[in-house]
Design an enzyme around this catalytic site. Structure first.
Site, short mmCIF file in Angstrom:
data_model
loop_
_atom_site.label_atom_id
_atom_site.label_comp_id
_atom_site.label_asym_id
_atom_site.label_seq_id
_atom_site.Cartn_x
_atom_site.Cartn_y
_atom_site.Cartn_z
CG ASP A 64 -1.74 1.26 1.34
OD1 ASP A 64 -2.74 1.35 0.61
OD2 ASP A 64 -1.38 2.17 2.13
CE LYS A 98 -3.94 4.90 0.67
NZ LYS A 98 -2.55 4.39 0.65
CG HIS A 131 -4.65 9.81 0.48
ND1 HIS A 131 -3.29 9.78 0.29
CD2 HIS A 131 -4.84 9.38 1.74
CE1 HIS A 131 -2.70 9.36 1.39
NE2 HIS A 131 -3.61 9.11 2.29
#
Length: 309
Positions: free
Chosen positions: A45, A78, A109
């Site tokens: 991530d 993001k 985000h």
């Protein structure tokens, strides 16, 4: 636990455990990503805002060179708040840094817009030091741009992050594509059950960040966490990471230390008694108004969370 997956609403599957890269120190991210992937992790991530995507990309490249296959890795990116009116450009910048042709999941985000023409690419500020926010922005407009990304091949799935029940309820009536994921701060001190339940009703998968609470693991000393850790002969961090699996959520474990990266893989199956202890702890905090949110940037925007009126 690195092989466990959950289904997404677009037919993809997402790993139950991932490596988080937020606040990882410069110079350590590349090694952490490479090590984690070679140790069996399947999800990484990241985000443009973290300002370390170049290093994440180097770690990915090193792991791929060592035999890890791109198609076996679930990469999350993001779009940052200064790019919410230029979503594809935000994705293109991330892809360039990551050295990839596509990400597996791309998220909004935060549902706000900071001045795209401000004095900083990530955190533009006004002369008085406050964040330079565009107040007449509508987050639904960003989602329409996110939906358009699916036709480009640059991301396989789209989702949101830091969305409250209020913001989801504003978005869903206008969504042609239901978000695949909502990534939120989630742990026993901040169960956010109203969001989790709404997401489940709509087939939106929860991805939990800051599962230990915050830097230093403030939840390590919570009474039920200690009790369950002692019962199973594991560390409190293992209990807090394992908490998310029976909830059906993906959890992000952040570390740049090889021993911790290995340790975080060894999640346990919590039994009904364990789950009840943690849920009762959460319920009491909610009832007493004592939930704790550790991640709440000073945007000055009311995002609709009950604990942040």
């Amino acid at each position: 636990m690195t092989d466990k997956t959950f289904p997404l609403n677009n037919g993809q599957t997402i790993p139950a455990l991932g490596l988080g890269t937020w606040q990882s120190d410069p110079g350590q991210v590349k090694t952490a990503v490479s090590y984690a992937l070679q140790a069996g992790y399947k999800l990484v991530d990241g985000a443009y805002c973290y300002a370390n995507e170049d290093e994440v990309g180097e770690g990915l490249a090193e792991a791929f060179a060592a035999g890890v296959k791109r198609e076996d890795v679930f990469v999350v990116g993001k779009v940052w708040a200064t790019y919410n009116t230029r979503v594809e450009l935000g994705l293109d910048k991330s892809l360039k840094s990551l050295g990839l042709d596509y990400v597996d999941l791309f998220l909004v985000h935060w549902p706000l817009l900071m001045n795209p023409d401000g004095n900083d690419d990530r955190f533009p500020k006004l002369p008085n030091g406050e964040r330079d926010i565009i107040w007449d922005y509508n987050h639904v407009d960003t989602w329409k741009q996110m939906e358009a990304l699916l036709g480009t091949g640059k991301t396989k799935a789209i989702g949101v992050s830091n969305y409250s029940k209020k913001y989801l309820e504003e978005l869903l009536p206008h969504a042609t594509v239901i978000p695949a994921v909502n990534q939120i701060e989630n742990h026993p001190s901040l169960p956010q059950q109203e969001i989790v339940d709404l997401c489940k009703e709509n087939g939106i998968h929860i991805m939990a960040y800051s599962p230990l609470g915050s830097t230093g693991g403030p939840l390590f000393t919570a009474e039920p966490v200690i009790k369950i850790a002692e019962k199973h002969g594991v560390k409190p961090s293992t209990v807090l990471l394992s908490y998310h699996i029976p909830r059906g959520s993906t959890v992000l474990a952040k570390s740049v230390t090889p021993t911790r990266i290995e340790e975080n893989k060894k999640l346990i199956d919590l039994d009904e008694e364990d789950i009840k202890l943690l849920n009762d702890y959460s319920d009491n905090l909610v009832k007493e108004g004592k939930v704790v949110r550790y991640v709440y940037p000073p945007f000055g925007v009311k995002f609709g969370f009950p604990d942040k009126p």
